[in-house]
Design a protein around this motif. Sequence first.
Motif, PDB file in Angstrom:
ATOM      1  N   ASN A  74      46.067  45.160  37.129  1.00  0.00           N
ATOM      2  CA  ASN A  74      45.789  44.734  35.771  1.00  0.00           C
ATOM      3  C   ASN A  74      46.495  43.536  35.331  1.00  0.00           C
ATOM      4  OD1 ASN A  74      43.811  46.890  35.790  1.00  0.00           O
ATOM      5  ND2 ASN A  74      45.241  48.366  35.221  1.00  0.00           N
ATOM      6  N   LYS A  75      47.688  43.600  35.649  1.00  0.00           N
ATOM      7  CA  LYS A  75      48.565  42.388  35.032  1.00  0.00           C
ATOM      8  C   LYS A  75      48.594  41.416  36.214  1.00  0.00           C
ATOM      9  CE  LYS A  75      51.933  45.758  32.849  1.00  0.00           C
ATOM     10  NZ  LYS A  75      53.275  46.034  32.583  1.00  0.00           N
ATOM     11  N   GLN A  76      48.690  40.449  35.401  1.00  0.00           N
ATOM     12  CA  GLN A  76      48.586  39.015  36.099  1.00  0.00           C
ATOM     13  C   GLN A  76      49.903  38.657  36.865  1.00  0.00           C
ATOM     14  OE1 GLN A  76      47.792  35.405  33.988  1.00  0.00           O
ATOM     15  NE2 GLN A  76      46.362  34.719  35.596  1.00  0.00           N
ATOM     16  N   ASN A  77      49.886  37.928  37.907  1.00  0.00           N
ATOM     17  CA  ASN A  77      50.922  37.655  38.845  1.00  0.00           C
ATOM     18  C   ASN A  77      51.639  36.693  37.844  1.00  0.00           C
ATOM     19  OD1 ASN A  77      52.593  36.258  40.562  1.00  0.00           O
ATOM     20  ND2 ASN A  77      51.237  37.019  42.291  1.00  0.00           N
TER      21      ASN A  77
ATOM     22  N   GLU B 153      43.660  23.622  27.825  1.00  0.00           N
ATOM     23  CA  GLU B 153      42.860  24.321  26.592  1.00  0.00           C
ATOM     24  C   GLU B 153      41.872  25.290  26.851  1.00  0.00           C
ATOM     25  OE1 GLU B 153      41.057  23.130  22.301  1.00  0.00           O
ATOM     26  OE2 GLU B 153      41.843  21.343  23.816  1.00  0.00           O
ATOM     27  N   GLY B 154      41.852  26.309  26.491  1.00  0.00           N
ATOM     28  CA  GLY B 154      41.034  27.424  27.062  1.00  0.00           C
ATOM     29  C   GLY B 154      41.169  28.088  28.312  1.00  0.00           C
ATOM     30  N   ASN B 155      42.092  27.407  29.080  1.00  0.00           N
ATOM     31  CA  ASN B 155      42.349  27.932  30.408  1.00  0.00           C
ATOM     32  C   ASN B 155      41.080  27.800  31.269  1.00  0.00           C
ATOM     33  OD1 ASN B 155      44.103  28.797  32.658  1.00  0.00           O
ATOM     34  ND2 ASN B 155      43.624  31.137  32.119  1.00  0.00           N
ATOM     35  N   GLY B 156      40.461  26.781  31.118  1.00  0.00           N
ATOM     36  CA  GLY B 156      39.034  26.553  31.766  1.00  0.00           C
ATOM     37  C   GLY B 156      37.886  27.370  31.798  1.00  0.00           C
TER      38      GLY B 156
ATOM     39  N   VAL C 157      42.449  34.525  27.382  1.00  0.00           N
ATOM     40  CA  VAL C 157      42.121  33.713  28.281  1.00  0.00           C
ATOM     41  C   VAL C 157      43.372  33.173  29.012  1.00  0.00           C
ATOM     42  CG1 VAL C 157      39.768  33.214  27.432  1.00  0.00           C
ATOM     43  CG2 VAL C 157      41.839  31.906  26.913  1.00  0.00           C
ATOM     44  N   GLU C 158      44.368  33.086  28.345  1.00  0.00           N
ATOM     45  CA  GLU C 158      45.460  32.393  28.842  1.00  0.00           C
ATOM     46  C   GLU C 158      46.321  33.275  30.006  1.00  0.00           C
ATOM     47  OE1 GLU C 158      44.952  33.014  25.700  1.00  0.00           O
ATOM     48  OE2 GLU C 158      44.669  30.643  24.839  1.00  0.00           O
ATOM     49  N   LEU C 159      45.774  34.642  30.013  1.00  0.00           N
ATOM     50  CA  LEU C 159      46.175  35.442  31.061  1.00  0.00           C
ATOM     51  C   LEU C 159      45.354  35.476  31.979  1.00  0.00           C
ATOM     52  CD1 LEU C 159      47.675  38.449  28.897  1.00  0.00           C
ATOM     53  CD2 LEU C 159      48.977  36.269  29.890  1.00  0.00           C
ATOM     54  N   ARG C 160      44.228  34.796  32.247  1.00  0.00           N
ATOM     55  CA  ARG C 160      43.356  34.809  33.078  1.00  0.00           C
ATOM     56  C   ARG C 160      43.497  33.885  34.062  1.00  0.00           C
ATOM     57  NH1 ARG C 160      37.647  35.045  29.941  1.00  0.00           N
ATOM     58  NH2 ARG C 160      37.802  36.821  28.850  1.00  0.00           N
ATOM     59  N   GLU C 161      43.026  33.970  35.290  1.00  0.00           N
ATOM     60  CA  GLU C 161      42.971  32.867  36.293  1.00  0.00           C
ATOM     61  C   GLU C 161      42.082  31.738  35.547  1.00  0.00           C
ATOM     62  OE1 GLU C 161      41.881  31.778  40.879  1.00  0.00           O
ATOM     63  OE2 GLU C 161      41.517  33.819  40.164  1.00  0.00           O
TER      64      GLU C 161
END
Length: 326
Positions: free
Chosen positions: A144-147, A157-160, A278-282
């Motif tokens: 659940n937690k990102q690497n 911006e927007g992390n894609g 979204v910053e915590l997503r790939e």
Amino acid sequence: MHDIIGRQRNNWNHLFLHSINSFALSASLMTGISASLPSDLLALKLSSMLLLSTAGGMMLIVNKIQPSQLAEEQRNATRLWKQLGREIDQMLSKKSNLSKQDLNLAMDKVLALDKAYPLPLLPGMLEKSPDHVEPTCWWPKIQNKQNPTQVNQEKSEGNGWSQELEEAMTGLKNVLKMKDESYYVELGKLVLGINKGLAVSGPVIAGLAAIATGFVDSPIGGSWAPVASIVGGALVAVWNTFEHGAQLGMIFEIFRNCPGLYQKVQEEIEHNLSEPEVELRENGEILATRVALQLGRSVSELKDFAVFASPSCKVEDMKEFASKLF
């Protein structure tokens, strides 16, 4: 090791295939010769019975272990181990960003892959005739937690990510689950049913042919015994060729691995979409590119799946599969 074992088990399949066919056809030939001679040749009858019995026994063993399926398992394992090795090499190239979580994740991937494709035949062999057909799972549960390695990367911006991309990914996930995955699972069930039928009937036919051989040139056997023995031996060769010459076990394994890939893609998409920040997503663009490559599509084609993002969408509305590779 997986590559070597895969080659060995592929050789097993060819060896057993030709050996069983040779035994069955030789037994039919001996029965025909014995029935055509005026005198009863006990040696030919016993040889034919022994060959048919041996063929039936070998079929029981081969149908249990399915060498073609064993070979396909090791081919997949070899490919996935190489892929995992490249991932670890890439991770080690970023020595400054390595963390304990990176090590645990790599170890989890190793253990999951080893469990999905075990190397030894006994003990630990995968069930070749399962009661329920399920996609193969060779990856650990996504955390659940990102690497932290990914978190420390520079974010755009927007992390894609955008609303359009989220809808496209949601629609793609629905199509993969409702159409692609279910289609290959159903094909797997069909092939498994055919394989089970052949696996049961082949040794039975060989046993009945061996019994019929014992009545050749006897008052009870009459004219039906040699015919049953000859036809039975020929059917054993046909059954064996169709099952192991066509490598139905390998086909079944392929139909389990395809939905496994689709399930892995679904989990990756769900994992990212479930993260509200979204910053915590790939990175969305990287994820879209990787998913498109895995499915044999271009990134621009993924936008066409946005219409299937609604939960009320039905499989009848999906005119094409998400994947173009299989």
